[in-house]
Design a protein around this motif. Structure first.
Motif, PDB file in Angstrom:
ATOM      1  N   ILE A   1     -11.872  79.589 -33.988  1.00 16.09           N
ATOM      2  CA  ILE A   1     -10.535  80.011 -33.551  1.00 16.09           C
ATOM      3  C   ILE A   1     -10.527  81.515 -33.291  1.00 16.09           C
ATOM      4  O   ILE A   1     -10.882  82.321 -34.152  1.00 16.09           O
ATOM      5  N   VAL A   2     -10.108  81.861 -32.079  1.00 15.95           N
ATOM      6  CA  VAL A   2     -10.016  83.256 -31.659  1.00 15.95           C
ATOM      7  C   VAL A   2      -8.581  83.755 -31.856  1.00 15.95           C
ATOM      8  O   VAL A   2      -8.358  84.851 -32.365  1.00 15.95           O
ATOM      9  N   HIS A   3      -7.603  82.921 -31.452  1.00 20.94           N
ATOM     10  CA  HIS A   3      -6.192  83.323 -31.544  1.00 20.94           C
ATOM     11  C   HIS A   3      -5.323  82.067 -31.457  1.00 20.94           C
ATOM     12  O   HIS A   3      -5.577  81.199 -30.635  1.00 20.94           O
ATOM     13  N   THR A   4      -4.300  81.994 -32.317  1.00 14.49           N
ATOM     14  CA  THR A   4      -3.343  80.879 -32.273  1.00 14.49           C
ATOM     15  C   THR A   4      -1.932  81.441 -32.238  1.00 14.49           C
ATOM     16  O   THR A   4      -1.613  82.400 -32.946  1.00 14.49           O
ATOM     17  N   TYR A   5      -1.106  80.835 -31.398  1.00 13.42           N
ATOM     18  CA  TYR A   5       0.311  81.175 -31.299  1.00 13.42           C
ATOM     19  C   TYR A   5       1.078  79.865 -31.471  1.00 13.42           C
ATOM     20  O   TYR A   5       0.805  78.882 -30.785  1.00 13.42           O
ATOM     21  N   GLN A   6       2.027  79.858 -32.435  1.00 15.17           N
ATOM     22  CA  GLN A   6       2.768  78.628 -32.706  1.00 15.17           C
ATOM     23  C   GLN A   6       4.181  78.956 -33.164  1.00 15.17           C
ATOM     24  O   GLN A   6       4.390  79.846 -33.975  1.00 15.17           O
ATOM     25  N   TYR A   7       5.142  78.220 -32.636  1.00 15.11           N
ATOM     26  CA  TYR A   7       6.558  78.356 -33.005  1.00 15.11           C
ATOM     27  C   TYR A   7       7.067  79.793 -32.929  1.00 15.11           C
ATOM     28  O   TYR A   7       7.708  80.303 -33.832  1.00 15.11           O
ATOM     29  N   GLY A   8       6.710  80.474 -31.859  1.00 15.33           N
ATOM     30  CA  GLY A   8       7.263  81.792 -31.601  1.00 15.33           C
ATOM     31  C   GLY A   8       6.559  82.963 -32.258  1.00 15.33           C
ATOM     32  O   GLY A   8       7.081  84.081 -32.236  1.00 15.33           O
ATOM     33  N   LYS A   9       5.385  82.735 -32.868  1.00 11.74           N
ATOM     34  CA  LYS A   9       4.681  83.872 -33.494  1.00 11.74           C
ATOM     35  C   LYS A   9       3.173  83.625 -33.530  1.00 11.74           C
ATOM     36  O   LYS A   9       2.698  82.491 -33.449  1.00 11.74           O
ATOM     37  N   ASP A  10       2.429  84.721 -33.680  1.00 13.30           N
ATOM     38  CA  ASP A  10       0.980  84.638 -33.826  1.00 13.30           C
ATOM     39  C   ASP A  10       0.652  84.084 -35.209  1.00 13.30           C
ATOM     40  O   ASP A  10       1.269  84.480 -36.207  1.00 13.30           O
ATOM     41  N   CYS A  11      -0.289  83.172 -35.291  1.00 13.32           N
ATOM     42  CA  CYS A  11      -0.762  82.603 -36.553  1.00 13.32           C
ATOM     43  C   CYS A  11      -2.262  82.854 -36.629  1.00 13.32           C
ATOM     44  O   CYS A  11      -3.054  82.096 -36.064  1.00 13.32           O
ATOM     45  N   LEU A  12      -2.648  83.908 -37.331  1.00 15.17           N
ATOM     46  CA  LEU A  12      -4.039  84.351 -37.311  1.00 15.17           C
ATOM     47  C   LEU A  12      -4.777  84.113 -38.630  1.00 15.17           C
ATOM     48  O   LEU A  12      -5.855  84.669 -38.847  1.00 15.17           O
ATOM     49  N   THR A  13      -4.223  83.261 -39.496  1.00 10.94           N
ATOM     50  CA  THR A  13      -4.862  83.027 -40.800  1.00 10.94           C
ATOM     51  C   THR A  13      -6.224  82.352 -40.658  1.00 10.94           C
ATOM     52  O   THR A  13      -7.110  82.580 -41.484  1.00 10.94           O
ATOM     53  N   ASN A  14      -6.424  81.524 -39.632  1.00 11.58           N
ATOM     54  CA  ASN A  14      -7.705  80.837 -39.433  1.00 11.58           C
ATOM     55  C   ASN A  14      -8.573  81.506 -38.372  1.00 11.58           C
ATOM     56  O   ASN A  14      -9.566  80.932 -37.928  1.00 11.58           O
ATOM     57  N   GLN A  15      -8.208  82.712 -37.990  1.00 15.18           N
ATOM     58  CA  GLN A  15      -8.948  83.429 -36.949  1.00 15.18           C
ATOM     59  C   GLN A  15     -10.345  83.804 -37.432  1.00 15.18           C
ATOM     60  O   GLN A  15     -10.526  84.276 -38.556  1.00 15.18           O
ATOM     61  N   ASP A  16     -11.345  83.591 -36.559  1.00 17.49           N
ATOM     62  CA  ASP A  16     -12.718  83.992 -36.853  1.00 17.49           C
ATOM     63  C   ASP A  16     -12.738  85.510 -37.093  1.00 17.49           C
ATOM     64  O   ASP A  16     -12.119  86.279 -36.351  1.00 17.49           O
ATOM     65  N   THR A  17     -13.457  85.950 -38.118  1.00 22.26           N
ATOM     66  CA  THR A  17     -13.466  87.374 -38.486  1.00 22.26           C
ATOM     67  C   THR A  17     -14.020  88.273 -37.380  1.00 22.26           C
ATOM     68  O   THR A  17     -13.676  89.448 -37.312  1.00 22.26           O
ATOM     69  N   ASN A  18     -14.869  87.733 -36.505  1.00 21.46           N
ATOM     70  CA  ASN A  18     -15.408  88.504 -35.391  1.00 21.46           C
ATOM     71  C   ASN A  18     -14.297  89.007 -34.461  1.00 21.46           C
ATOM     72  O   ASN A  18     -14.460  90.010 -33.782  1.00 21.46           O
ATOM     73  N   PHE A  19     -13.158  88.315 -34.428  1.00 19.99           N
ATOM     74  CA  PHE A  19     -12.077  88.669 -33.507  1.00 19.99           C
ATOM     75  C   PHE A  19     -10.906  89.384 -34.182  1.00 19.99           C
ATOM     76  O   PHE A  19      -9.931  89.732 -33.520  1.00 19.99           O
ATOM     77  N   LYS A  20     -10.993  89.605 -35.480  1.00 13.68           N
ATOM     78  CA  LYS A  20      -9.902  90.233 -36.231  1.00 13.68           C
ATOM     79  C   LYS A  20      -9.521  91.583 -35.628  1.00 13.68           C
ATOM     80  O   LYS A  20     -10.380  92.419 -35.365  1.00 13.68           O
ATOM     81  N   ASN A  21      -8.242  91.776 -35.374  1.00  7.84           N
ATOM     82  CA  ASN A  21      -7.655  93.012 -34.820  1.00  7.84           C
ATOM     83  C   ASN A  21      -8.133  93.336 -33.408  1.00  7.84           C
ATOM     84  O   ASN A  21      -8.054  94.479 -32.970  1.00  7.84           O
ATOM     85  N   ARG A  22      -8.639  92.323 -32.680  1.00  9.73           N
ATOM     86  CA  ARG A  22      -9.111  92.577 -31.314  1.00  9.73           C
ATOM     87  C   ARG A  22      -8.477  91.654 -30.275  1.00  9.73           C
ATOM     88  O   ARG A  22      -8.848  91.704 -29.106  1.00  9.73           O
ATOM     89  N   THR A  23      -7.545  90.791 -30.679  1.00 11.72           N
ATOM     90  CA  THR A  23      -6.949  89.850 -29.724  1.00 11.72           C
ATOM     91  C   THR A  23      -5.434  89.993 -29.667  1.00 11.72           C
ATOM     92  O   THR A  23      -4.797  90.371 -30.651  1.00 11.72           O
ATOM     93  N   SER A  24      -4.895  89.678 -28.499  1.00 14.27           N
ATOM     94  CA  SER A  24      -3.430  89.638 -28.355  1.00 14.27           C
ATOM     95  C   SER A  24      -3.071  88.777 -27.155  1.00 14.27           C
ATOM     96  O   SER A  24      -3.883  88.558 -26.261  1.00 14.27           O
ATOM     97  N   LEU A  25      -1.842  88.275 -27.165  1.00 16.40           N
ATOM     98  CA  LEU A  25      -1.289  87.507 -26.059  1.00 16.40           C
ATOM     99  C   LEU A  25      -0.167  88.325 -25.438  1.00 16.40           C
ATOM    100  O   LEU A  25       0.319  89.291 -26.038  1.00 16.40           O
ATOM    101  N   PHE A  26       0.262  87.926 -24.261  1.00 20.79           N
ATOM    102  CA  PHE A  26       1.337  88.631 -23.554  1.00 20.79           C
ATOM    103  C   PHE A  26       2.656  87.911 -23.844  1.00 20.79           C
ATOM    104  O   PHE A  26       3.130  87.103 -23.046  1.00 20.79           O
ATOM    105  N   HIS A  27       3.243  88.204 -25.010  1.00 15.24           N
ATOM    106  CA  HIS A  27       4.432  87.491 -25.475  1.00 15.24           C
ATOM    107  C   HIS A  27       5.574  87.511 -24.462  1.00 15.24           C
ATOM    108  O   HIS A  27       6.264  86.500 -24.295  1.00 15.24           O
ATOM    109  N   ASP A  28       5.790  88.619 -23.794  1.00 15.48           N
ATOM    110  CA  ASP A  28       6.895  88.733 -22.827  1.00 15.48           C
ATOM    111  C   ASP A  28       6.685  87.855 -21.594  1.00 15.48           C
ATOM    112  O   ASP A  28       7.635  87.575 -20.874  1.00 15.48           O
ATOM    113  N   GLU A  29       5.474  87.422 -21.347  1.00 20.54           N
ATOM    114  CA  GLU A  29       5.176  86.636 -20.147  1.00 20.54           C
ATOM    115  C   GLU A  29       4.927  85.151 -20.437  1.00 20.54           C
ATOM    116  O   GLU A  29       4.666  84.379 -19.524  1.00 20.54           O
ATOM    117  N   MET A  30       5.006  84.772 -21.694  1.00 24.80           N
ATOM    118  CA  MET A  30       4.720  83.383 -22.063  1.00 24.80           C
ATOM    119  C   MET A  30       5.711  82.393 -21.451  1.00 24.80           C
ATOM    120  O   MET A  30       5.327  81.294 -21.066  1.00 24.80           O
TER     121      MET A  30
END
Length: 178
Positions: free
Chosen positions: A40-69
């Motif tokens: 898992i690189v990045h998960t977004y669910q029910y209006g927010k980022d859910c990064l608890t299961n994010q692979d440590t290699n991607f920690k603090n390096r991913t984002s989505l474009f919330h305003d454009e979703m």
């Protein structure tokens, strides 16, 4: 329905990259999961980022474009790309086909030392002086060399120095030895 197709994206180590994904999406009731080799690189669910299961290699390096979703843009921004980031990614939204992207990661061109050689040639014939000043610059970039001559100067019969642009193309002699 997915609007995108399978894509290949190129990035350079240290740069930021956007992995595109577009589909119909309800920002408040849907889920999007980005994966890399089943991690898992990045998960977004029910209006927010859910990064608890994010692979440590991607920690603090991913984002989505919330305003454009709400317009269907589920693209992932990955910052500070590393060699480990290369490979297949998937953008997964329930009830939609999986969208696959291959990220190709390249190294930055290496800049080797700059070598400068200046050659001055002079010739005097019966009061007429002919001279040449040539500056040769070698820059080594990976397996290629670039060489450019700088200028040639001559004195005409009246003794006035004139300049003529000149380019010299040559191979780096060190490349032939390797």
């Amino acid at each position: 329905m997915f609007v995108s197709t399978e894509e290949i994206i190129q990035a350079v180590i240290g740069d930021d990259v956007i992995l595109p994904c577009h589909t119909v999406f309800d920002k408040n009731n849907s889920k999007v999961t980005w994966k890399h080799r089943d991690q898992i690189v990045h998960t977004y669910q029910y209006g927010k980022d859910c990064l608890t299961n994010q692979d440590t290699n991607f920690k603090n390096r991913t984002s989505l474009f919330h305003d454009e979703m709400t317009r269907g843009n589920l693209s992932l921004k990955l910052t500070n790309v590393t060699e480990r980031d290369a490979g297949n990614y998937s953008c997964e939204v329930p009830e939609h086909p999986e969208h696959n992207i291959t990220l190709v990661v390249e190294r930055k061109p290496t800049k080797g030392p700059v070598h400068v050689t200046i050659l001055y040639i002079g010739l005097s014939l019966g009061g007429l002086f002919i001279g040449a000043l040539i500056g040769i610059v070698w820059k080594k970039y990976g397996n290629t060399s670039r060489c450019a001559g700088r200028d040639r100067r001559e004195r005409n019969r009246a003794g006035i120095r004139e300049s003529f642009p000149m380019r010299i193309n040559m191979e780096n002699p060190n490349d032939a030895a390797s």
